[in-house]
Motif scaffolding. Structure first.
Motif, PDB file in Angstrom:
ATOM      1  N   LEU A  10       7.244   1.664  20.534  1.00 42.83           N
ATOM      2  CA  LEU A  10       7.980   1.575  19.787  1.00 42.83           C
ATOM      3  C   LEU A  10       8.579   2.421  19.560  1.00 42.83           C
ATOM      4  CD1 LEU A  10       4.949  -0.574  17.702  1.00 42.83           C
ATOM      5  CD2 LEU A  10       7.542  -1.315  18.412  1.00 42.83           C
ATOM      6  N   LEU A  11       7.876   3.912  19.609  1.00 42.84           N
ATOM      7  CA  LEU A  11       8.447   4.943  18.603  1.00 42.84           C
ATOM      8  C   LEU A  11       8.443   6.003  20.249  1.00 42.84           C
ATOM      9  CD1 LEU A  11       7.154   5.158  15.108  1.00 42.84           C
ATOM     10  CD2 LEU A  11       9.439   4.015  15.376  1.00 42.84           C
ATOM     11  N   ASP A  12       8.719   5.994  21.029  1.00 47.66           N
ATOM     12  CA  ASP A  12       8.665   7.293  22.370  1.00 47.66           C
ATOM     13  C   ASP A  12       9.874   7.965  21.413  1.00 47.66           C
ATOM     14  OD1 ASP A  12       7.727   4.712  25.406  1.00 47.66           O
ATOM     15  OD2 ASP A  12       6.403   5.448  23.669  1.00 47.66           O
ATOM     16  N   ASP A  13      11.125   7.393  21.116  1.00 48.17           N
ATOM     17  CA  ASP A  13      12.172   8.220  20.583  1.00 48.17           C
ATOM     18  C   ASP A  13      12.085   8.715  19.225  1.00 48.17           C
ATOM     19  OD1 ASP A  13      14.045   5.692  22.484  1.00 48.17           O
ATOM     20  OD2 ASP A  13      13.363   7.643  23.706  1.00 48.17           O
ATOM     21  N   ALA A  14      10.975   8.826  19.271  1.00 51.24           N
ATOM     22  CA  ALA A  14      10.857   9.550  17.633  1.00 51.24           C
ATOM     23  C   ALA A  14      11.311  10.929  18.075  1.00 51.24           C
ATOM     24  CB  ALA A  14       9.342   9.592  16.973  1.00 51.24           C
ATOM     25  N   ASN A  15      11.916  11.721  16.586  1.00 44.58           N
ATOM     26  CA  ASN A  15      12.523  12.743  16.840  1.00 44.58           C
ATOM     27  C   ASN A  15      11.049  14.055  16.096  1.00 44.58           C
ATOM     28  OD1 ASN A  15      13.155  15.705  16.153  1.00 44.58           O
ATOM     29  ND2 ASN A  15      14.826  15.042  15.129  1.00 44.58           N
ATOM     30  N   ASP A  16      10.843  14.544  17.418  1.00 44.20           N
ATOM     31  CA  ASP A  16       9.156  15.515  17.047  1.00 44.20           C
ATOM     32  C   ASP A  16       9.420  16.669  16.346  1.00 44.20           C
ATOM     33  OD1 ASP A  16       7.955  15.292  20.465  1.00 44.20           O
ATOM     34  OD2 ASP A  16       7.923  14.048  18.826  1.00 44.20           O
ATOM     35  N   ASN A  17      11.230  16.678  16.178  1.00 45.56           N
ATOM     36  CA  ASN A  17      10.837  18.179  14.788  1.00 45.56           C
ATOM     37  C   ASN A  17      11.561  17.223  13.156  1.00 45.56           C
ATOM     38  OD1 ASN A  17      10.423  20.187  16.461  1.00 45.56           O
ATOM     39  ND2 ASN A  17      12.357  19.368  17.339  1.00 45.56           N
ATOM     40  N   ALA A  18      11.446  15.819  13.504  1.00 46.04           N
ATOM     41  CA  ALA A  18      12.030  14.986  12.051  1.00 46.04           C
ATOM     42  C   ALA A  18      10.721  16.271  10.962  1.00 46.04           C
ATOM     43  CB  ALA A  18      11.854  14.120  12.499  1.00 46.04           C
ATOM     44  N   ILE A  21      10.337  12.640   6.253  1.00 47.55           N
ATOM     45  CA  ILE A  21       9.281  10.714   6.753  1.00 47.55           C
ATOM     46  C   ILE A  21       9.245  10.231   6.437  1.00 47.55           C
ATOM     47  CG2 ILE A  21       7.344  10.381   7.223  1.00 47.55           C
ATOM     48  CD1 ILE A  21       7.015  13.413   7.856  1.00 47.55           C
ATOM     49  N   MET A  22       9.726   8.454   5.946  1.00 52.35           N
ATOM     50  CA  MET A  22       9.766   7.808   5.810  1.00 52.35           C
ATOM     51  C   MET A  22       8.839   6.513   6.596  1.00 52.35           C
ATOM     52  SD  MET A  22      13.670   5.916   4.729  1.00 52.35           S
ATOM     53  CE  MET A  22      14.524   5.894   6.163  1.00 52.35           C
ATOM     54  N   PRO A  23       8.776   5.509   5.601  1.00 54.14           N
ATOM     55  CA  PRO A  23       8.026   4.061   6.528  1.00 54.14           C
ATOM     56  C   PRO A  23       9.722   3.330   7.091  1.00 54.14           C
ATOM     57  CG  PRO A  23       7.301   4.529   3.956  1.00 54.14           C
ATOM     58  CD  PRO A  23       8.428   5.387   4.593  1.00 54.14           C
ATOM     59  N   ILE A  24       9.040   3.164   8.635  1.00 52.59           N
ATOM     60  CA  ILE A  24      10.458   2.034   8.967  1.00 52.59           C
ATOM     61  C   ILE A  24       9.417   0.419   8.548  1.00 52.59           C
ATOM     62  CG2 ILE A  24      10.524   1.258  11.131  1.00 52.59           C
ATOM     63  CD1 ILE A  24       9.356   4.182  12.201  1.00 52.59           C
ATOM     64  N   PHE A  25      11.093   0.068   7.826  1.00 50.07           N
ATOM     65  CA  PHE A  25      10.815  -1.237   7.418  1.00 50.07           C
ATOM     66  C   PHE A  25      10.428  -2.502   8.613  1.00 50.07           C
ATOM     67  CE2 PHE A  25      11.854   1.146   3.965  1.00 50.07           C
ATOM     68  CZ  PHE A  25      11.236   0.645   2.800  1.00 50.07           C
ATOM     69  N   ALA A  26       9.647  -3.019   8.918  1.00 52.29           N
ATOM     70  CA  ALA A  26       9.414  -4.194   9.714  1.00 52.29           C
ATOM     71  C   ALA A  26       9.862  -5.897   9.067  1.00 52.29           C
ATOM     72  CB  ALA A  26       8.088  -4.727  10.433  1.00 52.29           C
ATOM     73  N   GLU A  27      10.678  -6.249   9.768  1.00 51.15           N
ATOM     74  CA  GLU A  27      11.251  -7.790  10.126  1.00 51.15           C
ATOM     75  C   GLU A  27       9.992  -8.913   9.705  1.00 51.15           C
ATOM     76  OE1 GLU A  27      14.543  -8.700   8.861  1.00 51.15           O
ATOM     77  OE2 GLU A  27      15.131  -7.025   9.135  1.00 51.15           O
ATOM     78  N   VAL A  28      10.870  -9.863   9.154  1.00 50.14           N
ATOM     79  CA  VAL A  28       8.682 -10.279   8.887  1.00 50.14           C
ATOM     80  C   VAL A  28       9.174 -12.390   9.826  1.00 50.14           C
ATOM     81  CG1 VAL A  28       7.919 -12.034   7.094  1.00 50.14           C
ATOM     82  CG2 VAL A  28       8.010  -9.681   6.356  1.00 50.14           C
ATOM     83  N   GLU A  29       9.310 -12.015  10.931  1.00 52.74           N
ATOM     84  CA  GLU A  29       9.095 -12.861  11.935  1.00 52.74           C
ATOM     85  C   GLU A  29       7.886 -13.307  12.626  1.00 52.74           C
ATOM     86  OE1 GLU A  29      12.574 -12.321  14.273  1.00 52.74           O
ATOM     87  OE2 GLU A  29      13.894 -11.388  12.605  1.00 52.74           O
ATOM     88  N   ALA A  59       5.017  -0.376  10.549  1.00 53.94           N
ATOM     89  CA  ALA A  59       5.424   1.552  11.169  1.00 53.94           C
ATOM     90  C   ALA A  59       5.126   2.422  10.261  1.00 53.94           C
ATOM     91  CB  ALA A  59       6.283   1.532  12.050  1.00 53.94           C
ATOM     92  N   LEU A  60       4.093   3.109  10.101  1.00 56.33           N
ATOM     93  CA  LEU A  60       3.906   4.433   8.865  1.00 56.33           C
ATOM     94  C   LEU A  60       3.613   5.699   9.298  1.00 56.33           C
ATOM     95  CD1 LEU A  60       4.053   4.349   5.764  1.00 56.33           C
ATOM     96  CD2 LEU A  60       0.476   3.954   5.920  1.00 56.33           C
ATOM     97  N   PRO A  61       4.773   6.756   8.826  1.00 59.25           N
ATOM     98  CA  PRO A  61       3.584   8.196   9.096  1.00 59.25           C
ATOM     99  C   PRO A  61       3.339   8.223   8.712  1.00 59.25           C
ATOM    100  CG  PRO A  61       6.340   8.068   8.772  1.00 59.25           C
ATOM    101  CD  PRO A  61       5.680   6.576   8.143  1.00 59.25           C
ATOM    102  N   VAL A  62       2.119   9.473   8.706  1.00 59.32           N
ATOM    103  CA  VAL A  62       0.622   9.300   7.876  1.00 59.32           C
ATOM    104  C   VAL A  62       0.600  11.346   8.568  1.00 59.32           C
ATOM    105  CG1 VAL A  62      -1.628   9.110   7.039  1.00 59.32           C
ATOM    106  CG2 VAL A  62      -0.283   7.271   7.664  1.00 59.32           C
ATOM    107  N   SER A  63       0.618  11.649   6.896  1.00 62.04           N
ATOM    108  CA  SER A  63       0.774  12.688   7.118  1.00 62.04           C
ATOM    109  C   SER A  63      -0.968  13.684   7.604  1.00 62.04           C
ATOM    110  CB  SER A  63       0.413  14.180   6.748  1.00 62.04           C
ATOM    111  OG  SER A  63       2.424  14.335   6.809  1.00 62.04           O
ATOM    112  N   ILE A 124       1.832   8.421  13.790  1.00 60.81           N
ATOM    113  CA  ILE A 124       2.728   7.062  13.524  1.00 60.81           C
ATOM    114  C   ILE A 124       1.907   5.984  13.805  1.00 60.81           C
ATOM    115  CG2 ILE A 124       4.810   5.558  13.684  1.00 60.81           C
ATOM    116  CD1 ILE A 124       5.008   8.517  12.742  1.00 60.81           C
ATOM    117  N   LEU A 125       1.140   4.800  12.227  1.00 55.48           N
ATOM    118  CA  LEU A 125       0.593   4.049  12.300  1.00 55.48           C
ATOM    119  C   LEU A 125       1.923   2.301  12.930  1.00 55.48           C
ATOM    120  CD1 LEU A 125      -2.005   4.803  10.751  1.00 55.48           C
ATOM    121  CD2 LEU A 125      -2.137   5.130  12.564  1.00 55.48           C
ATOM    122  N   GLN A 126       1.025   1.645  13.129  1.00 56.03           N
ATOM    123  CA  GLN A 126       1.751  -0.027  13.297  1.00 56.03           C
ATOM    124  C   GLN A 126       0.450  -0.871  12.723  1.00 56.03           C
ATOM    125  OE1 GLN A 126       5.077  -0.941  14.504  1.00 56.03           O
ATOM    126  NE2 GLN A 126       4.392  -2.714  12.992  1.00 56.03           N
TER     127      GLN A 126
END
Length: 186
Positions: A10-18, A21-29, A59-63, A124-126
């Motif tokens: 899901l997030l292998d390409d996440a920027n480790d230096n970001a 931080i903002m939640p990632i909205f998922a489509e409801v399907e 998906a939610l980033p949590v410190s 990063i939690l899903q």
């Protein structure tokens, strides 16, 4: 209780230096009763969150700041195990007990652990599925609790009113985010 994450990128390409931080909205399907193999009325590690709520399908980033929480995250990730995530009633409680936690939470998959440049850790939690926290069974080395899965009730996929509400919520969220960016620019 264990799940193989080998096919999940899901997030292998996440920027480790970001730094933002903002939640990632998922489509409801599809069916929100997301399968959590091996999870049904069991004892799970419980991660208490301060001022943050996790929802299924998001998906939610949590410190992660507490030593107990960091240990929970690292062990669960190494064992490819789901965790229970619930919000604290009072963010200032450092050692939450059952009475300090909301009883409704979300089962989550640990997607990725990020070691930040400032030495902090973000995970990063899903969100997968809602649960009821029946009780806490262990307090050390971190919280564990018995949970019961909750039934998800979703409208039919062709429900036009539901689709319109979701679209309006997304538009409003993006407008708020754009307004926040404009305010910070001045």
């Amino acid at each position: 209780m264990k799940k193989n994450f080998s096919d999940n990128n899901l997030l292998d390409d996440a920027n480790d230096n970001a730094t933002t931080i903002m939640p990632i909205f998922a489509e409801v399907e599809g069916n929100p009763d997301i399968e959590c193999p091996g999870v049904a009325e069991v004892d799970l590690p419980i991660l208490p969150l301060r001022n943050m709520v996790m929802y299924p399908g998001v998906a939610l980033p949590v410190s992660v700041g507490r030593a107990k929480s960091l240990q929970l995250i690292k062990e669960a990730y190494a064992q490819k195990q789901y965790i229970g995530v619930t919000c604290q009633k009072d963010m200032y409680v450092d050692e939450p007990e059952y009475k300090d936690l909301y009883e409704i939470g979300t089962i989550a998959e640990i997607v990725k652990i990020l070691e930040m440049p400032d030495g902090s850790t973000t995970v990063i939690l899903q969100g997968k599925r809602r649960f009821h926290l029946d009780n806490l069974t262990t307090f050390t080395p971190y919280l564990r609790g018995n949970i019961s899965l909750l039934e998800e009730k979703m409208p039919k996929s062709n429900d036009k009113e539901f689709e319109a509400l979701i679209s309006a919520i997304k538009d409003m969220t993006f407008n708020i985010l754009r307004a926040d960016v404009c305010i910070k620019e001045y």
